[in-house]
Motif scaffolding. Structure first.
Motif, PDB file in Angstrom:
ATOM      1  N   GLY A 283      -2.703  -0.327   1.456  1.00  0.00           N
ATOM      2  CA  GLY A 283      -3.663   0.527   0.970  1.00  0.00           C
ATOM      3  C   GLY A 283      -5.190  -0.012   1.015  1.00  0.00           C
TER       4      GLY A 283
ATOM      5  N   TYR B 259      -3.147 -11.088  -0.970  1.00  0.00           N
ATOM      6  CA  TYR B 259      -1.824 -10.180  -1.618  1.00  0.00           C
ATOM      7  C   TYR B 259      -0.945 -11.196  -2.220  1.00  0.00           C
TER       8      TYR B 259
ATOM      9  N   LEU C 125      -1.900  -3.616  -8.379  1.00  0.00           N
ATOM     10  CA  LEU C 125      -0.555  -3.793  -8.007  1.00  0.00           C
ATOM     11  C   LEU C 125      -0.389  -3.633  -6.856  1.00  0.00           C
ATOM     12  N   THR C 126       0.859  -4.217  -6.289  1.00  0.00           N
ATOM     13  CA  THR C 126       1.293  -4.090  -4.564  1.00  0.00           C
ATOM     14  C   THR C 126       1.632  -2.501  -4.495  1.00  0.00           C
ATOM     15  N   THR C 127       2.123  -1.962  -5.593  1.00  0.00           N
ATOM     16  CA  THR C 127       2.638  -0.481  -5.752  1.00  0.00           C
ATOM     17  C   THR C 127       1.543   0.562  -5.644  1.00  0.00           C
ATOM     18  N   SER C 128       0.451   0.005  -5.772  1.00  0.00           N
ATOM     19  CA  SER C 128      -0.667   1.039  -6.142  1.00  0.00           C
ATOM     20  C   SER C 128      -1.818   0.749  -5.499  1.00  0.00           C
ATOM     21  N   ASN C 129      -2.789   1.741  -5.027  1.00  0.00           N
ATOM     22  CA  ASN C 129      -3.998   1.589  -4.470  1.00  0.00           C
ATOM     23  C   ASN C 129      -5.171   1.691  -5.293  1.00  0.00           C
TER      24      ASN C 129
ATOM     25  N   ASN D 294      -2.516  -8.096  -5.845  1.00  0.00           N
ATOM     26  CA  ASN D 294      -3.510  -7.999  -4.962  1.00  0.00           C
ATOM     27  C   ASN D 294      -4.935  -8.245  -5.838  1.00  0.00           C
TER      28      ASN D 294
ATOM     29  N   SER E 264      -0.403   3.382   0.049  1.00  0.00           N
ATOM     30  CA  SER E 264      -0.376   2.395  -1.242  1.00  0.00           C
ATOM     31  C   SER E 264      -0.179   1.233  -1.037  1.00  0.00           C
ATOM     32  N   GLY E 265      -0.444   0.098  -2.059  1.00  0.00           N
ATOM     33  CA  GLY E 265       0.020  -0.876  -2.195  1.00  0.00           C
ATOM     34  C   GLY E 265      -0.663  -1.813  -0.950  1.00  0.00           C
ATOM     35  N   ASN E 266      -0.062  -2.630  -0.484  1.00  0.00           N
ATOM     36  CA  ASN E 266      -0.302  -3.449   0.683  1.00  0.00           C
ATOM     37  C   ASN E 266      -1.002  -2.721   1.810  1.00  0.00           C
TER      38      ASN E 266
END
Lengths: 112, 113
Positions: B99, A50, A95-99, A31, B95-97
């Motif tokens: 988030g 994304y 990362l996709t798995t993180s914000n 992202n 989270s992630g996409n």
């Protein structure tokens, strides 16, 4: 350490010019985001991506476009720069798995 | 009304003071809360990360989340001139996409020697 780099720290352009701002990250993040930051307005999301060749409009996409041809690189394009696009532009990635977003140093753009 | 409200300051304190920075929010779906620090003419850097309610401590910094009041805080103990910066709160519902981060306006802090 995550590294997000932006092509220029300072840019001065004329009204009507086409402007390219480049951002590169070295951590294989899926992202990527472009923001602008203005006094009193905080950070505003322009566009995000994304995946390669994928883009989504943020809150203020008007007057901007983006390009993501490679995973590590996300470009912001001002098709015809205007004085109200004078701002600090920040790129971020995650990362996709993180914000947790990691930011570049920013580009200060002045449009005369 | 903005989703996230943060007093922009500026806040000026003497060295050694305890600093309290705050944000309020309106979206009860927010679960992930962050504080970023931004030095002048630099990009923001992540300072603290909290999931859901509770406290988190890291050295002189403590992040607090009160979801019932929709209120988050960052406390800085024994503040130093090097803490002078703009502090941005940020939050997300997922989270992630899913988030996308919503940022506060940022509070400018000056710690005077």
């Amino acid at each position: 350490d995550v590294k997000v780099t932006q092509s220029s720290r300072y840019l001065v352009k004329r009204t009507g010019e086409k402007v390219f701002l480049e951002c590169v990250q070295d951590m294989d993040h899926e992202n990527m985001f472009w923001y602008r930051q203005d006094p009193g307005l905080g950070l505003r999301l322009i566009y995000f991506s994304y995946d390669v060749k994928m883009k989504e409009k943020g809150d203020i996409p008007e007057g901007y476009s983006v390009s993501r041809e490679k995973k590590e690189r996300f470009s912001l394009i001002l098709e015809s720069a205007s004085t109200n696009q004078t701002s600090m532009y920040l790129c971020a990635s995650t990362l996709t798995t993180s914000n947790t977003q990691y930011f570049g140093p920013g580009t200060r753009l002045l449009v005369l | 009304q903005k989703e996230v409200e943060q007093d922009p300051g500026p806040l000026s304190v003497p060295e050694g003071a305890i600093v309290s920075l705050n944000c309020t929010y309106s979206n009860s779906a927010f679960q992930y809360f962050m504080w970023y620090r931004q030095y002048s003419r630099k990009g923001p850097e992540l300072l603290m990360y909290t999931y859901s309610s509770g406290n988190k401590e890291d050295g002189r910094f403590t992040a607090q989340v009160d979801k019932s009041s929709k209120y988050i805080s960052l406390f800085i103990r024994d503040s130093q001139p090097s803490d002078s910066a703009t502090y941005l709160c940020a939050m997300s519902a997922g989270s992630g996409n899913t988030g996308k981060l919503i940022f506060g306006q940022g509070t400018t802090l000056q710690v005077k020697p």
